[in-house]
Write a protein that holds these residues in place. Structure first.
Motif, PDB file in Angstrom:
ATOM      1  N   UNK A   1       8.055   4.822 -16.168  1.00 56.59           N
ATOM      2  CA  UNK A   1       8.647   6.140 -16.462  1.00 56.59           C
ATOM      3  C   UNK A   1       7.814   7.255 -15.876  1.00 56.59           C
ATOM      4  N   UNK A   2       6.508   7.075 -15.837  1.00 55.27           N
ATOM      5  CA  UNK A   2       5.639   8.089 -15.250  1.00 55.27           C
ATOM      6  C   UNK A   2       5.689   8.104 -13.731  1.00 55.27           C
ATOM      7  N   UNK A   3       6.282   7.077 -13.131  1.00 55.68           N
ATOM      8  CA  UNK A   3       6.419   7.066 -11.671  1.00 55.68           C
ATOM      9  C   UNK A   3       5.519   6.081 -10.959  1.00 55.68           C
ATOM     10  N   UNK A   4       4.886   5.167 -11.708  1.00 56.19           N
ATOM     11  CA  UNK A   4       4.018   4.162 -11.072  1.00 56.19           C
ATOM     12  C   UNK A   4       4.583   2.756 -11.314  1.00 56.19           C
ATOM     13  N   UNK A   5       5.420   2.251 -10.409  1.00 58.32           N
ATOM     14  CA  UNK A   5       6.068   0.958 -10.642  1.00 58.32           C
ATOM     15  C   UNK A   5       5.222  -0.270 -10.248  1.00 58.32           C
TER      16      UNK A   5
ATOM     17  N   UNK B   1       2.218  10.005 -14.674  1.00 59.49           N
ATOM     18  CA  UNK B   1       2.941  11.026 -13.908  1.00 59.49           C
ATOM     19  C   UNK B   1       1.975  11.939 -13.164  1.00 59.49           C
ATOM     20  N   UNK B   2       0.805  12.189 -13.738  1.00 55.57           N
ATOM     21  CA  UNK B   2      -0.211  12.962 -12.999  1.00 55.57           C
ATOM     22  C   UNK B   2      -0.623  12.223 -11.725  1.00 55.57           C
ATOM     23  N   UNK B   3      -0.785  10.912 -11.853  1.00 51.52           N
ATOM     24  CA  UNK B   3      -1.219  10.125 -10.681  1.00 51.52           C
ATOM     25  C   UNK B   3      -0.099   9.980  -9.663  1.00 51.52           C
ATOM     26  N   UNK B   4       1.140   9.848 -10.153  1.00 50.99           N
ATOM     27  CA  UNK B   4       2.265   9.682  -9.233  1.00 50.99           C
ATOM     28  C   UNK B   4       2.482  10.931  -8.388  1.00 50.99           C
ATOM     29  N   UNK B   5       2.015  12.075  -8.892  1.00 52.15           N
ATOM     30  CA  UNK B   5       2.192  13.335  -8.153  1.00 52.15           C
ATOM     31  C   UNK B   5       1.136  13.531  -7.060  1.00 52.15           C
TER      32      UNK B   5
ATOM     33  N   UNK C   1       0.807  -1.217   0.000  1.00 55.24           N
ATOM     34  CA  UNK C   1       0.000   0.000   0.000  1.00 55.24           C
ATOM     35  C   UNK C   1       0.842   1.269   0.000  1.00 55.24           C
ATOM     36  N   UNK C   2       2.128   1.126   0.305  1.00 54.71           N
ATOM     37  CA  UNK C   2       2.953   2.320   0.482  1.00 54.71           C
ATOM     38  C   UNK C   2       3.985   2.527  -0.620  1.00 54.71           C
ATOM     39  N   UNK C   3       3.940   1.718  -1.664  1.00 55.51           N
ATOM     40  CA  UNK C   3       4.951   1.825  -2.721  1.00 55.51           C
ATOM     41  C   UNK C   3       4.659   2.952  -3.707  1.00 55.51           C
ATOM     42  N   UNK C   4       3.378   3.236  -3.933  1.00 52.35           N
ATOM     43  CA  UNK C   4       2.990   4.288  -4.881  1.00 52.35           C
ATOM     44  C   UNK C   4       1.585   4.745  -4.506  1.00 52.35           C
TER      45      UNK C   4
END
Ligand SMILES: O=C(O)C(=O)C[C@H](O)[C@H](O)COP(=O)(O)O
Length: 202
Positions: free
Chosen positions: A30-34, A197-201, A4-7
């Motif tokens: 690349x967008x930040x969601x691994x 990337x929008x979601x990762x932010x 739950x805490x990775x992204x």
């Protein structure tokens, strides 16, 4: 670390064409969601998991729509790193536990969450989040079940995710909005990376 805490967001992906799996996973990473959940709803899903596991090592690829112990065995042999189910049966939670992988079993009511918490399983998928009561429902569960944390999934979008993520009993949210079917079909990896990337932010 907990799943739950990775992204802040776990993309829930429906793969129709196995060739899209690796470029899609690269765009999400690349967008930040691994952390990527590939649903076992389509025929190429297991092969997609295997390819992502082999070719995109930065991704944590898991199997969603786990409904049976056969699904668990298939996900394990494909190389899935975690398991997610829409709901929970006794044999399913026993199988998930025995798999040795992290898992998020589905729950939608206080009773379902309590049955899992009684077994020591306190990180759950809240599904289907919006139809089941959404943010207000999760807020109400926080009082009596303060030690149970959720990944709400079902009907959540970029605009509604922040209200969920603001709750103390929510670690991340899941959703399909990051990988629209038309973007996958046309190979629009730039669009998927932007959505990620929008979601990762958040
Ligand atoms: O297939 C599964 O394992 C499921 O549990 C269902 C998915 O998590 C939801 O269908 C999410 O879909 P959206 O509501 O479009 O974000």
């Amino acid at each position: 670390m907990s799943l739950l805490d990775l992204a802040p967001v776990i993309p829930v992906v429906v793969i129709d064409d196995v060739e899209t799996a690796v470029p899609m996973a690269r765009a999400l990473v690349s967008g930040g969601l691994p952390v990527i959940e590939v649903t076992l709803r389509t025929a190429p899903a297991l092969e997609a998991i295997a390819r992502i596991a082999a070719e995109v090592p930065e991704a944590q690829v898991g199997a969603g729509t786990i409904r049976t112990n056969d699904d668990i065995a298939a996900a394990l042999s494909a190389g899935a790193k975690f398991l997610v189910s829409p709901g929970t049966t006794l044999s399913l939670v026993e199988g998930m536990d025995a798999s040795g992988l992290p898992y998020l079993p589905g729950a939608a009511t206080a009773s379902e969450a309590m049955a899992l918490a009684e077994r020591g399983v306190k990180e759950l998928k809240f599904f289907p989040a919006e139809p089941a009561g959404g943010v207000a429902y999760l807020k109400a569960l926080q009082g009596p079940l303060p030690d149970v944390r959720f990944c709400p999934t079902g009907g959540i979008r970029l605009t509604t995710a922040p209200d969920y993520l603001a709750l103390p009993n929510v670690g991340c949210v899941g959703g399909t909005w990051l990988t629209p079917a038309d973007a996958l079909a046309s190979g629009d990896w730039g669009r998927i990376e932007k959505l990620a990337s929008e979601a990762a932010a958040l």
